[in-house]
Design a protein around this motif. Sequence first.
Motif, PDB file in Angstrom:
ATOM      1  N   GLY A   1       0.802  -1.214   0.000  1.00 32.48           N
ATOM      2  CA  GLY A   1       0.000   0.000   0.000  1.00 32.48           C
ATOM      3  C   GLY A   1       0.835   1.264   0.000  1.00 32.48           C
ATOM      4  N   LYS A   2       0.252   2.324   0.542  1.00 29.62           N
ATOM      5  CA  LYS A   2       0.917   3.623   0.591  1.00 29.62           C
ATOM      6  C   LYS A   2       0.602   4.303   1.919  1.00 29.62           C
ATOM      7  CE  LYS A   2       0.797   4.538  -4.351  1.00 29.62           C
ATOM      8  NZ  LYS A   2       0.356   5.455  -5.400  1.00 29.62           N
ATOM      9  N   ILE A   3       1.561   5.070   2.391  1.00 30.70           N
ATOM     10  CA  ILE A   3       1.416   5.854   3.621  1.00 30.70           C
ATOM     11  C   ILE A   3       1.797   7.294   3.318  1.00 30.70           C
ATOM     12  CG2 ILE A   3       2.463   6.306   5.896  1.00 30.70           C
ATOM     13  CD1 ILE A   3       0.744   3.965   6.201  1.00 30.70           C
ATOM     14  N   ASP A   4       0.946   8.230   3.717  1.00 32.18           N
ATOM     15  CA  ASP A   4       1.294   9.643   3.644  1.00 32.18           C
ATOM     16  C   ASP A   4       1.898  10.055   4.976  1.00 32.18           C
ATOM     17  OD1 ASP A   4       0.324  10.017   1.065  1.00 32.18           O
ATOM     18  OD2 ASP A   4      -1.604  10.835   1.732  1.00 32.18           O
ATOM     19  N   ILE A   5       3.060  10.689   4.922  1.00 26.77           N
ATOM     20  CA  ILE A   5       3.659  11.273   6.113  1.00 26.77           C
ATOM     21  C   ILE A   5       3.278  12.747   6.071  1.00 26.77           C
ATOM     22  CG2 ILE A   5       5.783  11.735   7.380  1.00 26.77           C
ATOM     23  CD1 ILE A   5       5.070   8.728   7.128  1.00 26.77           C
TER      24      ILE A   5
ATOM     25  N   ALA B   1      -6.027  22.495  12.095  1.00 26.58           N
ATOM     26  CA  ALA B   1      -6.914  21.863  11.113  1.00 26.58           C
ATOM     27  C   ALA B   1      -6.220  21.625   9.776  1.00 26.58           C
ATOM     28  CB  ALA B   1      -8.143  22.742  10.899  1.00 26.58           C
ATOM     29  N   SER B   2      -4.986  22.076   9.622  1.00 29.38           N
ATOM     30  CA  SER B   2      -4.309  21.914   8.327  1.00 29.38           C
ATOM     31  C   SER B   2      -3.309  20.762   8.358  1.00 29.38           C
ATOM     32  CB  SER B   2      -3.611  23.203   7.918  1.00 29.38           C
ATOM     33  OG  SER B   2      -2.519  23.462   8.763  1.00 29.38           O
ATOM     34  N   LYS B   3      -3.155  20.107   7.206  1.00 26.42           N
ATOM     35  CA  LYS B   3      -2.197  19.022   7.034  1.00 26.42           C
ATOM     36  C   LYS B   3      -1.263  19.391   5.899  1.00 26.42           C
ATOM     37  CE  LYS B   3      -5.430  15.306   8.028  1.00 26.42           C
ATOM     38  NZ  LYS B   3      -6.091  14.143   7.446  1.00 26.42           N
ATOM     39  N   THR B   4       0.020  19.186   6.100  1.00 27.96           N
ATOM     40  CA  THR B   4       1.007  19.400   5.052  1.00 27.96           C
ATOM     41  C   THR B   4       1.625  18.059   4.705  1.00 27.96           C
ATOM     42  OG1 THR B   4       1.503  21.602   5.909  1.00 27.96           O
ATOM     43  CG2 THR B   4       3.120  20.619   4.420  1.00 27.96           C
ATOM     44  N   LEU B   5       1.482  17.636   3.452  1.00 26.18           N
ATOM     45  CA  LEU B   5       2.054  16.374   3.004  1.00 26.18           C
ATOM     46  C   LEU B   5       3.566  16.524   2.879  1.00 26.18           C
ATOM     47  CD1 LEU B   5       1.689  13.477   1.903  1.00 26.18           C
ATOM     48  CD2 LEU B   5       1.465  14.502  -0.374  1.00 26.18           C
ATOM     49  N   ILE B   6       4.299  15.645   3.548  1.00 23.17           N
ATOM     50  CA  ILE B   6       5.756  15.663   3.482  1.00 23.17           C
ATOM     51  C   ILE B   6       6.235  14.703   2.403  1.00 23.17           C
ATOM     52  CG2 ILE B   6       7.887  15.187   4.756  1.00 23.17           C
ATOM     53  CD1 ILE B   6       6.283  15.996   7.298  1.00 23.17           C
ATOM     54  N   VAL B   7       5.699  13.477   2.430  1.00 16.61           N
ATOM     55  CA  VAL B   7       6.102  12.459   1.464  1.00 16.61           C
ATOM     56  C   VAL B   7       5.067  11.331   1.468  1.00 16.61           C
ATOM     57  CG1 VAL B   7       7.532  11.123   3.083  1.00 16.61           C
ATOM     58  CG2 VAL B   7       8.087  11.080   0.649  1.00 16.61           C
ATOM     59  N   THR B   8       4.970  10.627   0.358  1.00 16.05           N
ATOM     60  CA  THR B   8       4.166   9.410   0.284  1.00 16.05           C
ATOM     61  C   THR B   8       5.125   8.244   0.125  1.00 16.05           C
ATOM     62  OG1 THR B   8       2.292  10.575  -0.702  1.00 16.05           O
ATOM     63  CG2 THR B   8       2.354   8.188  -0.976  1.00 16.05           C
ATOM     64  N   LEU B   9       4.975   7.257   0.997  1.00 18.35           N
ATOM     65  CA  LEU B   9       5.861   6.093   0.990  1.00 18.35           C
ATOM     66  C   LEU B   9       5.123   4.869   0.471  1.00 18.35           C
ATOM     67  CD1 LEU B   9       7.446   6.585   4.518  1.00 18.35           C
ATOM     68  CD2 LEU B   9       8.381   7.298   2.312  1.00 18.35           C
ATOM     69  N   GLY B  10       5.873   3.935  -0.104  1.00 16.06           N
ATOM     70  CA  GLY B  10       5.290   2.705  -0.622  1.00 16.06           C
ATOM     71  C   GLY B  10       6.036   1.475  -0.131  1.00 16.06           C
TER      72      GLY B  10
ATOM     73  N   ARG C   1       7.877  11.712  17.805  1.00 15.08           N
ATOM     74  CA  ARG C   1       7.598  11.782  16.377  1.00 15.08           C
ATOM     75  C   ARG C   1       7.325  13.222  15.972  1.00 15.08           C
ATOM     76  NH1 ARG C   1       7.905   6.656  15.818  1.00 15.08           N
ATOM     77  NH2 ARG C   1       6.599   5.088  16.726  1.00 15.08           N
ATOM     78  N   SER C   2       7.792  13.576  14.784  1.00 17.00           N
ATOM     79  CA  SER C   2       7.624  14.950  14.317  1.00 17.00           C
ATOM     80  C   SER C   2       6.551  15.065  13.244  1.00 17.00           C
ATOM     81  CB  SER C   2       8.954  15.472  13.770  1.00 17.00           C
ATOM     82  OG  SER C   2       9.400  14.643  12.724  1.00 17.00           O
ATOM     83  N   ALA C   3       5.964  13.916  12.859  1.00 17.17           N
ATOM     84  CA  ALA C   3       4.927  13.904  11.828  1.00 17.17           C
ATOM     85  C   ALA C   3       4.007  12.717  12.092  1.00 17.17           C
ATOM     86  CB  ALA C   3       5.560  13.804  10.447  1.00 17.17           C
ATOM     87  N   SER C   4       2.921  12.655  11.346  1.00 19.15           N
ATOM     88  CA  SER C   4       1.951  11.563  11.469  1.00 19.15           C
ATOM     89  C   SER C   4       1.945  10.725  10.200  1.00 19.15           C
ATOM     90  CB  SER C   4       0.548  12.128  11.702  1.00 19.15           C
ATOM     91  OG  SER C   4       0.510  12.859  12.906  1.00 19.15           O
ATOM     92  N   ALA C   5       1.646   9.446  10.360  1.00 22.93           N
ATOM     93  CA  ALA C   5       1.543   8.530   9.230  1.00 22.93           C
ATOM     94  C   ALA C   5       0.074   8.165   9.043  1.00 22.93           C
ATOM     95  CB  ALA C   5       2.372   7.278   9.482  1.00 22.93           C
ATOM     96  N   ILE C   6      -0.424   8.332   7.815  1.00 19.01           N
ATOM     97  CA  ILE C   6      -1.826   8.070   7.504  1.00 19.01           C
ATOM     98  C   ILE C   6      -1.893   7.150   6.287  1.00 19.01           C
ATOM     99  CG2 ILE C   6      -4.031   9.097   6.826  1.00 19.01           C
ATOM    100  CD1 ILE C   6      -3.040  11.707   8.163  1.00 19.01           C
ATOM    101  N   ALA C   7      -2.636   6.047   6.406  1.00 20.78           N
ATOM    102  CA  ALA C   7      -2.793   5.144   5.263  1.00 20.78           C
ATOM    103  C   ALA C   7      -3.389   5.915   4.090  1.00 20.78           C
ATOM    104  CB  ALA C   7      -3.682   3.966   5.631  1.00 20.78           C
TER     105      ALA C   7
END
Length: 74
Positions: free
Chosen positions: A4-8, A14-23, A39-45
């Motif tokens: 799958g993929k994870i967005d960091i 209320a705002s989210k900034t996409l850092i990278v998408t991992l696979g 942790r300095s960021a969140s991981a979201i499927a």
Amino acid sequence: MLEGKIDIVKINGASKTLIVTLGKGEFFGEMAVIDGSSRSASAIAAAPNTRVMRINHARFVYLVSQQPAFALMI
């Protein structure tokens, strides 16, 4: 990442900034396992059927001691 993929993302209110998408085959969260830092960021499927493998500190140390190349991958 097993599948799958994870967005960091960095979440600020209320705002989210996409850092990278991992696979598949990529790593995230490794610094927290190595040095216990917060942790300095969140991981979201970001894809259906996303699967990850959780490795705790003891398992990480064991893997590095048995397979030094594992540490180089990270």
